[in-house]
Motif scaffolding. Structure first.
Motif, PDB file in Angstrom:
ATOM      1  N   MET A   1       0.473   6.974  10.762  1.00 35.07           N
ATOM      2  CA  MET A   1       0.522   7.307   9.341  1.00 35.07           C
ATOM      3  C   MET A   1       1.800   6.744   8.738  1.00 35.07           C
ATOM      4  O   MET A   1       2.885   6.890   9.305  1.00 35.07           O
ATOM      5  CB  MET A   1       0.486   8.832   9.146  1.00 35.07           C
ATOM      6  N   ASN A   2       1.691   6.074   7.626  1.00 35.82           N
ATOM      7  CA  ASN A   2       2.833   5.458   6.967  1.00 35.82           C
ATOM      8  C   ASN A   2       3.544   6.509   6.122  1.00 35.82           C
ATOM      9  O   ASN A   2       2.989   7.045   5.173  1.00 35.82           O
ATOM     10  CB  ASN A   2       2.358   4.290   6.090  1.00 35.82           C
ATOM     11  N   SER A   3       4.802   6.799   6.527  1.00 37.95           N
ATOM     12  CA  SER A   3       5.548   7.823   5.803  1.00 37.95           C
ATOM     13  C   SER A   3       6.328   7.257   4.631  1.00 37.95           C
ATOM     14  O   SER A   3       6.965   8.001   3.883  1.00 37.95           O
ATOM     15  CB  SER A   3       6.515   8.529   6.769  1.00 37.95           C
ATOM     16  N   GLN A   4       6.340   5.935   4.469  1.00 36.89           N
ATOM     17  CA  GLN A   4       7.075   5.327   3.378  1.00 36.89           C
ATOM     18  C   GLN A   4       6.330   5.549   2.067  1.00 36.89           C
ATOM     19  O   GLN A   4       5.118   5.344   1.989  1.00 36.89           O
ATOM     20  CB  GLN A   4       7.263   3.829   3.624  1.00 36.89           C
ATOM     21  N   LEU A   5       7.061   5.968   1.059  1.00 32.30           N
ATOM     22  CA  LEU A   5       6.478   6.204  -0.258  1.00 32.30           C
ATOM     23  C   LEU A   5       6.882   5.087  -1.205  1.00 32.30           C
ATOM     24  O   LEU A   5       8.023   4.607  -1.171  1.00 32.30           O
ATOM     25  CB  LEU A   5       6.945   7.553  -0.810  1.00 32.30           C
ATOM     26  N   THR A   6       5.950   4.674  -2.028  1.00 32.64           N
ATOM     27  CA  THR A   6       6.260   3.660  -3.029  1.00 32.64           C
ATOM     28  C   THR A   6       7.121   4.278  -4.120  1.00 32.64           C
ATOM     29  O   THR A   6       6.761   5.331  -4.662  1.00 32.64           O
ATOM     30  CB  THR A   6       4.966   3.107  -3.657  1.00 32.64           C
ATOM     31  N   PRO A   7       8.269   3.689  -4.404  1.00 28.22           N
ATOM     32  CA  PRO A   7       9.124   4.262  -5.454  1.00 28.22           C
ATOM     33  C   PRO A   7       8.403   4.252  -6.789  1.00 28.22           C
ATOM     34  O   PRO A   7       7.567   3.378  -7.051  1.00 28.22           O
ATOM     35  CB  PRO A   7      10.344   3.342  -5.462  1.00 28.22           C
ATOM     36  N   PRO A   8       8.694   5.248  -7.620  1.00 26.75           N
ATOM     37  CA  PRO A   8       8.046   5.296  -8.933  1.00 26.75           C
ATOM     38  C   PRO A   8       8.428   4.091  -9.785  1.00 26.75           C
ATOM     39  O   PRO A   8       9.426   3.412  -9.516  1.00 26.75           O
ATOM     40  CB  PRO A   8       8.561   6.603  -9.533  1.00 26.75           C
ATOM     41  N   LEU A   9       7.598   3.834 -10.780  1.00 25.00           N
ATOM     42  CA  LEU A   9       7.810   2.686 -11.659  1.00 25.00           C
ATOM     43  C   LEU A   9       7.973   3.169 -13.093  1.00 25.00           C
ATOM     44  O   LEU A   9       7.175   3.959 -13.589  1.00 25.00           O
ATOM     45  CB  LEU A   9       6.609   1.724 -11.567  1.00 25.00           C
ATOM     46  N   ILE A  10       9.009   2.693 -13.755  1.00 27.88           N
ATOM     47  CA  ILE A  10       9.219   2.981 -15.173  1.00 27.88           C
ATOM     48  C   ILE A  10       9.017   1.687 -15.947  1.00 27.88           C
ATOM     49  O   ILE A  10       9.687   0.684 -15.691  1.00 27.88           O
ATOM     50  CB  ILE A  10      10.630   3.539 -15.436  1.00 27.88           C
ATOM     51  N   VAL A  11       8.045   1.691 -16.853  1.00 30.86           N
ATOM     52  CA  VAL A  11       7.780   0.539 -17.714  1.00 30.86           C
ATOM     53  C   VAL A  11       8.336   0.850 -19.091  1.00 30.86           C
ATOM     54  O   VAL A  11       7.999   1.876 -19.691  1.00 30.86           O
ATOM     55  CB  VAL A  11       6.266   0.250 -17.808  1.00 30.86           C
ATOM     56  N   VAL A  12       9.201  -0.006 -19.586  1.00 32.42           N
ATOM     57  CA  VAL A  12       9.834   0.227 -20.883  1.00 32.42           C
ATOM     58  C   VAL A  12       9.606  -0.986 -21.785  1.00 32.42           C
ATOM     59  O   VAL A  12       9.749  -2.127 -21.354  1.00 32.42           O
ATOM     60  CB  VAL A  12      11.343   0.527 -20.724  1.00 32.42           C
ATOM     61  N   GLY A  13       9.196  -0.712 -23.007  1.00 32.08           N
ATOM     62  CA  GLY A  13       9.013  -1.777 -23.974  1.00 32.08           C
ATOM     63  C   GLY A  13      10.353  -2.231 -24.537  1.00 32.08           C
ATOM     64  O   GLY A  13      11.221  -1.414 -24.859  1.00 32.08           O
ATOM     65  N   VAL A  14      10.536  -3.529 -24.607  1.00 28.78           N
ATOM     66  CA  VAL A  14      11.780  -4.100 -25.123  1.00 28.78           C
ATOM     67  C   VAL A  14      11.500  -4.679 -26.501  1.00 28.78           C
ATOM     68  O   VAL A  14      10.700  -5.614 -26.643  1.00 28.78           O
ATOM     69  CB  VAL A  14      12.316  -5.195 -24.181  1.00 28.78           C
ATOM     70  N   ASP A  15      12.121  -4.101 -27.534  1.00 29.63           N
ATOM     71  CA  ASP A  15      11.895  -4.581 -28.890  1.00 29.63           C
ATOM     72  C   ASP A  15      13.195  -4.879 -29.625  1.00 29.63           C
ATOM     73  O   ASP A  15      13.224  -5.035 -30.842  1.00 29.63           O
ATOM     74  CB  ASP A  15      11.070  -3.559 -29.684  1.00 29.63           C
ATOM     75  N   GLY A  16      14.293  -4.957 -28.893  1.00 30.22           N
ATOM     76  CA  GLY A  16      15.573  -5.255 -29.518  1.00 30.22           C
ATOM     77  C   GLY A  16      16.411  -4.030 -29.805  1.00 30.22           C
ATOM     78  O   GLY A  16      17.606  -4.124 -30.079  1.00 30.22           O
TER      79      GLY A  16
END
Length: 207
Positions: A1-16
């Motif tokens: 069993m793979n105990s490694q967890l995928t780190p969470p992802l934060i998507v942020v819009g860049v508008d200046g």
């Protein structure tokens, strides 16, 4: 069993603006999350795009008779130079899909048929596109059997035209509208002849 967890992802819009970006960086640092900035941009409809990157959608609607939309891809003299430049129900696509019939279906009291043109992909020898309607030969009917008929052309830039073909009892096929290549200040554009549309919506160049 793979105990490694995928780190969470934060998507942020860049508008200046700064607040959203600062919050995302700080939150990623606190949680160990990956940070993915996204920048999206859409051309305004009024942007001066070259003609050769325009799409045109066609829709013809009619009632009480069966008819077919047909596209003639012609040279400067208005001649179809080969069978591949003739788009009709038995050959619904030409120029590698740059001119194609999409579908015909009932829509309330009308029958509608749709087609699409991608002007940028039309070969150089095609200088004009004639848009025509023809009656079903098996019915023996002429164009006066078409009631409430109209052809709508919509450009990707928002420009639109509406044409109303006459109910002519003497013909079984007629050309309703035409687009042709033209040059303005050395730049290619597509145009519709000024006398092709009704008085309520004069044709203009397709940007």
């Amino acid at each position: 069993m793979n105990s490694q967890l995928t780190p969470p992802l934060i998507v942020v819009g860049v508008d200046g603006s700064e607040p959203g970006g600062r919050w995302a960086v700080r939150q990623a640092g606190l949680t160990g999350a990956r940070l993915r900035p996204v920048l999206a941009w859409q051309l305004p409809r009024t942007w001066g795009m070259p003609a050769d990157y325009s799409d045109v959608d066609l829709l013809i609607a009619f009632s009480f008779a069966d008819a077919d939309l047909t596209l003639f891809l012609t040279d400067t003299n208005g001649q179809v130079t080969c069978d591949e430049d003739f788009v009709f129900y038995n050959q619904p696509s030409a120029a590698r899909g740059a001119a194609r019939l999409l579908c015909k279906q009932p829509d309330g009291p009308h029958t509608v048929e749709r087609a699409a043109l991608h002007l940028a992909s039309l070969p150089a020898h095609i200088q004009r596109v004639a848009i025509a309607v023809n009656m079903d030969v098996d019915t023996g009917l002429t164009c006066d059997a078409l009631t409430h008929a109209s052809l709508c052309m919509d450009c990707v830039t928002g420009t639109a035209w509406t044409f109303q073909p006459p109910a002519d009892p003497d013909v079984r096929a007629m050309s309703i509208a035409e687009l042709y290549r033209h040059a303005v200040n050395g730049q290619p554009v597509w145009k519709a002849p000024p006398d092709a549309a009704d008085a309520t919506d004069r044709p203009r160049s397709i940007p």
